[in-house]
Design a protein around this motif. Structure first.
Motif, short mmCIF file in Angstrom:
data_model
loop_
_atom_site.label_atom_id
_atom_site.label_comp_id
_atom_site.label_asym_id
_atom_site.label_seq_id
_atom_site.Cartn_x
_atom_site.Cartn_y
_atom_site.Cartn_z
N LEU A 182 61.64 -18.43 129.48
CA LEU A 182 62.10 -17.04 129.47
C LEU A 182 63.08 -16.73 128.35
CD1 LEU A 182 62.85 -15.58 133.03
CD2 LEU A 182 61.21 -14.81 131.34
N ASN A 183 63.61 -17.75 127.69
CA ASN A 183 64.67 -17.50 126.71
C ASN A 183 64.25 -16.53 125.62
OD1 ASN A 183 66.42 -19.15 128.05
ND2 ASN A 183 66.09 -20.93 126.75
N LEU A 184 63.03 -16.70 125.08
CA LEU A 184 62.58 -15.82 124.01
C LEU A 184 62.19 -14.43 124.54
CD1 LEU A 184 60.48 -18.23 121.76
CD2 LEU A 184 62.68 -17.20 121.26
N ALA A 185 62.05 -14.30 125.86
CA ALA A 185 61.70 -12.99 126.43
C ALA A 185 62.93 -12.14 126.70
CB ALA A 185 60.91 -13.19 127.72
N LEU A 186 64.12 -12.68 126.47
CA LEU A 186 65.34 -11.94 126.79
C LEU A 186 65.43 -10.58 126.08
CD1 LEU A 186 68.08 -14.71 126.94
CD2 LEU A 186 66.88 -13.61 128.82
N PRO A 187 65.14 -10.50 124.78
CA PRO A 187 65.21 -9.18 124.15
C PRO A 187 64.24 -8.17 124.78
CG PRO A 187 65.19 -10.91 122.49
CD PRO A 187 64.87 -11.56 123.80
N GLY A 191 57.05 -17.92 123.02
CA GLY A 191 56.88 -17.16 121.78
C GLY A 191 55.45 -16.79 121.51
N VAL A 192 54.53 -17.73 121.74
CA VAL A 192 53.10 -17.45 121.52
C VAL A 192 52.62 -16.36 122.48
CG1 VAL A 192 50.79 -18.42 121.67
CG2 VAL A 192 52.62 -19.75 120.62
N LEU A 193 52.98 -16.47 123.75
CA LEU A 193 52.54 -15.48 124.73
C LEU A 193 53.14 -14.11 124.45
CD1 LEU A 193 52.76 -17.61 128.00
CD2 LEU A 193 50.69 -16.88 126.81
N LEU A 194 54.41 -14.06 124.09
CA LEU A 194 55.06 -12.78 123.84
C LEU A 194 54.55 -12.09 122.58
CD1 LEU A 194 58.71 -13.79 124.77
CD2 LEU A 194 57.25 -12.20 126.02
N PHE A 231 51.47 -11.79 121.81
CA PHE A 231 50.19 -11.11 122.08
C PHE A 231 50.12 -10.43 123.45
CE2 PHE A 231 49.34 -14.79 119.28
CZ PHE A 231 48.83 -14.12 118.17
N PHE A 232 51.02 -10.79 124.37
CA PHE A 232 50.90 -10.28 125.73
C PHE A 232 52.23 -9.74 126.24
CE2 PHE A 232 47.91 -13.87 125.29
CZ PHE A 232 46.71 -13.19 125.46
N HIS A 233 52.19 -9.13 127.42
CA HIS A 233 53.37 -8.65 128.12
C HIS A 233 54.25 -9.84 128.53
CE1 HIS A 233 55.50 -7.09 131.80
NE2 HIS A 233 55.70 -6.08 130.98
N TRP A 234 55.56 -9.58 128.72
CA TRP A 234 56.46 -10.69 129.07
C TRP A 234 56.06 -11.37 130.38
CZ3 TRP A 234 58.83 -10.30 133.73
CH2 TRP A 234 59.04 -9.03 134.26
N GLY A 235 55.36 -10.66 131.26
CA GLY A 235 54.92 -11.26 132.51
C GLY A 235 53.94 -12.41 132.32
N SER A 236 53.36 -12.53 131.12
CA SER A 236 52.40 -13.60 130.87
C SER A 236 53.04 -14.98 130.96
CB SER A 236 51.77 -13.42 129.49
OG SER A 236 52.75 -13.47 128.46
N VAL A 237 54.35 -15.08 130.73
CA VAL A 237 55.00 -16.38 130.82
C VAL A 237 54.98 -16.90 132.26
CG1 VAL A 237 56.48 -15.88 128.84
CG2 VAL A 237 57.34 -15.45 131.15
N PHE A 238 54.81 -16.00 133.23
CA PHE A 238 54.69 -16.41 134.63
C PHE A 238 53.22 -16.59 135.05
CE2 PHE A 238 58.80 -14.11 134.57
CZ PHE A 238 59.62 -15.16 134.95
N THR A 281 59.93 -12.63 114.70
CA THR A 281 59.08 -12.23 115.81
C THR A 281 59.13 -13.31 116.88
OG1 THR A 281 57.13 -13.34 114.93
CG2 THR A 281 57.54 -11.06 114.20
N PRO A 282 58.73 -13.00 118.13
CA PRO A 282 58.72 -14.05 119.16
C PRO A 282 57.91 -15.28 118.75
CG PRO A 282 58.45 -11.90 120.17
CD PRO A 282 58.40 -11.68 118.69
#
Length: 508
Positions: free
Chosen positions: A35-40, A162-165, A167-174, A302-303
């Motif tokens: 989640l760290n890279l999803a903080l912004p 970073g890869v998921l963010l 191309f996708f919404h932050w929810g993709s990390v879950f 970028t992420p």
């Protein structure tokens, strides 16, 4: 003991089962850092307060730490495989809830449920490994893979995020967790044996409540002290948590079937390795929360680019983990750990002394190479110096130290870094910009960036320059604190293990 026969050596079934065990371990550890890279993005979309932002990150680790030892005892009673499969199903459901969260409060709750589910994984997998691999050499290698799965998960979390963010919404990390846990549910019953301790005692519910209350009250009080200063309520909460912890420890020494076997702490190598592991995790996770934001919001990567910037860190961790056992075969294990801690402290110091990508990447490489022996050899010492019948409890304690310290690092160092950031932001606040906007910009660096988007160009540039400089100062201050902690851990290990035979079994 005689050499193992072919009947006792693991077959392809057991090795495939080990891969099944490694997958949930990888995801479980990855959730601490993914989640760290999803903080912004989270700051912009959910607009959490600074306290909520920290809770989104660290409540997962808090709940894992609070329930690890409980789940170890529960697995003894109902079966390790059954507990692992129940936890995998729960983890998948909580991941879906987190991915669909539309408020900060809901995301905090989902992360708490993920922590509860995650606590089933480490003790269950370790006990199953000991049950699946009877040959000592094979079991040692299997434990190494188990440790590597946890270490690699923590290291690659930001890169995957970073890869998921990108191309996708932050929810993709879950959402990533769901197919992994589904695969565990499908293959687990076919490849993993069931294991239940016939001598296991009953689960002491009072100990469960006391352990969880001690963890949550203490951490919450410390967070409030770091974030809001020396308030009476914050001190009261912290002291209450410590008092509950003392009651928990006292109860463990008096009941027949304790959640925490206090006799493990009589062995110096066990204590030294556990302390080094905990302090290293505290420093690492405390710095990482700032480093990932620094890459995106200060260096404006970028992420995906930020994730790639963490790749040398991850690869160095893998290299260090693979090299550590070879080093330990040539030199005393205590020396390898101490040298690794000193190298890690130098890496933290390098990060504190400079700024920019060309300083950050070499610093993280040195940090990772130094911390890897602590994670690999330290865990091996923790597991092998405990009596065989207590290996499961030792594993749970190791993971408790890791998760608790990581979450504590995010809470304490994260809060302290935000104090530095807010102080610098207030001191350099642009002339002509209303001071009433300071709380919004001071809540997080993402908040300052969001505020600047609605300001005139000149004012926005001045605000961003101040915010970037303040956040860089905060990162350097936290890195310096991490260097001091890790150097202190090196001194502690050297002192505690001076003249100690690590091959000696603990006496009870």
């Amino acid at each position: 003991m005689s050499s193992a026969t072919s009947a006792t050596r693991a077959t392809a079934r057991e090795w495939t089962g080990l891969a099944v065990l490694a997958l949930p371990c990888l995801v479980y550890a990855m959730d601490l850092t993914v989640l760290n890279l999803a903080l912004p993005v989270l700051s912009r979309e959910l607009q959490p307060s600074s306290a909520q932002l920290l809770w989104i990150l660290d409540i997962y680790g808090f709940f894992v730490a609070g329930f690890l030892i409980t789940m170890g005892t529960l697995g003894d009673r109902i079966g390790r495989r059954r507990l692992l499969l129940l936890g995998a199903a729960f983890f998948a459901g909580a991941s879906a809830l987190a991915a669909l969260a539309h408020t900060a409060e809901l995301l905090v709750a989902a992360r708490a449920l993920l922590g509860l589910a995650g606590a089933t994984i480490a003790p269950s997998t370790m006990a199953l490994i000991r049950n699946m691999f009877h040959d000592a050499g094979q079991r040692q290698f299997a434990i190494g893979i188990w440790i590597a799965a946890f270490s690699l998960g923590s290291a690659i979390g930001p890169l995957v995020g970073g890869v998921l963010l990108e191309f996708f919404h932050w929810g993709s990390v879950f959402w990533l967790n769901v197919p992994v846990m589904a695969l565990t549910l499908v293959l687990g019953p076919r490849l993993l044996p069931e294991y239940r301790d016939p001598q296991a005692g009953r689960l002491d519910l009072a100990s469960v409540v006391l352990s969880l209350a001690a963890v949550l009250l203490t951490i919450y009080g410390l967070k409030q002290l770091a974030e809001h200063g020396s308030a009476l309520a914050s001190w009261a909460t912290t002291l209450l948590g410590l008092a509950v912890g003392a009651l928990f420890l006292r109860r463990q020494g008096r009941i027949a079937y304790p959640l925490l076997d206090l006799r493990l702490f009589r062995h110096a190598p066990f204590c030294a390795a556990l302390a080094a592991y905990g302090l290293t995790c505290l420093a690492m996770f405390g710095v990482y929360i700032f480093m990932t934001q620094y890459l995106q919001l200060v260096l404006e990567l970028t992420p995906l680019a930020a994730g790639i910037a963490t790749l040398p860190w991850a690869l160095s961790f893998v290299v260090g983990s693979l090299a550590a056992p070879r080093l330990a075969a040539r030199w005393p294990r205590a020396r390898v750990i101490v040298v690794g801690l000193v190298a890690a402290a130098l890496g933290f110091g390098l990060l504190a002394a400079g700024q920019g990508l060309w300083t950050l990447v070499p610093a993280t490489v040195v940090m990772a190479l130094g911390m890897a022996p602590v994670f690999t050899i330290g865990n091996e010492i923790i597991i092998t110096t405990a009596p065989p019948e207590r290996a499961g409890a030792a594993s749970a304690l190791s993971e408790t130290a890791s998760e608790f310290s990581g979450a504590l690092g995010i809470a304490l160092l994260g809060s302290a870094g935000m104090v530095v950031y807010r102080h610098g932001l207030g001191a350099g606040w642009p002339a002509g910009l209303e001071r009433e906007l300071l709380p919004a910009a001071g809540a997080s660096l993402g908040g300052a960036v969001h505020l600047a988007e609605g300001l005139p160009a000149a004012t926005a540039a001045a605000l961003l320059q101040t915010a970037h400089a303040s956040f860089t100062n905060a990162l350097q201050a936290i890195a310096l604190a991490g260097a001091v902690m890790v150097a202190g851990a090196a001194w502690l290990v050297a002192r505690m293990l001076r003249g100690v035979d690590l091959s000696a079994a603990p006496q009870h």
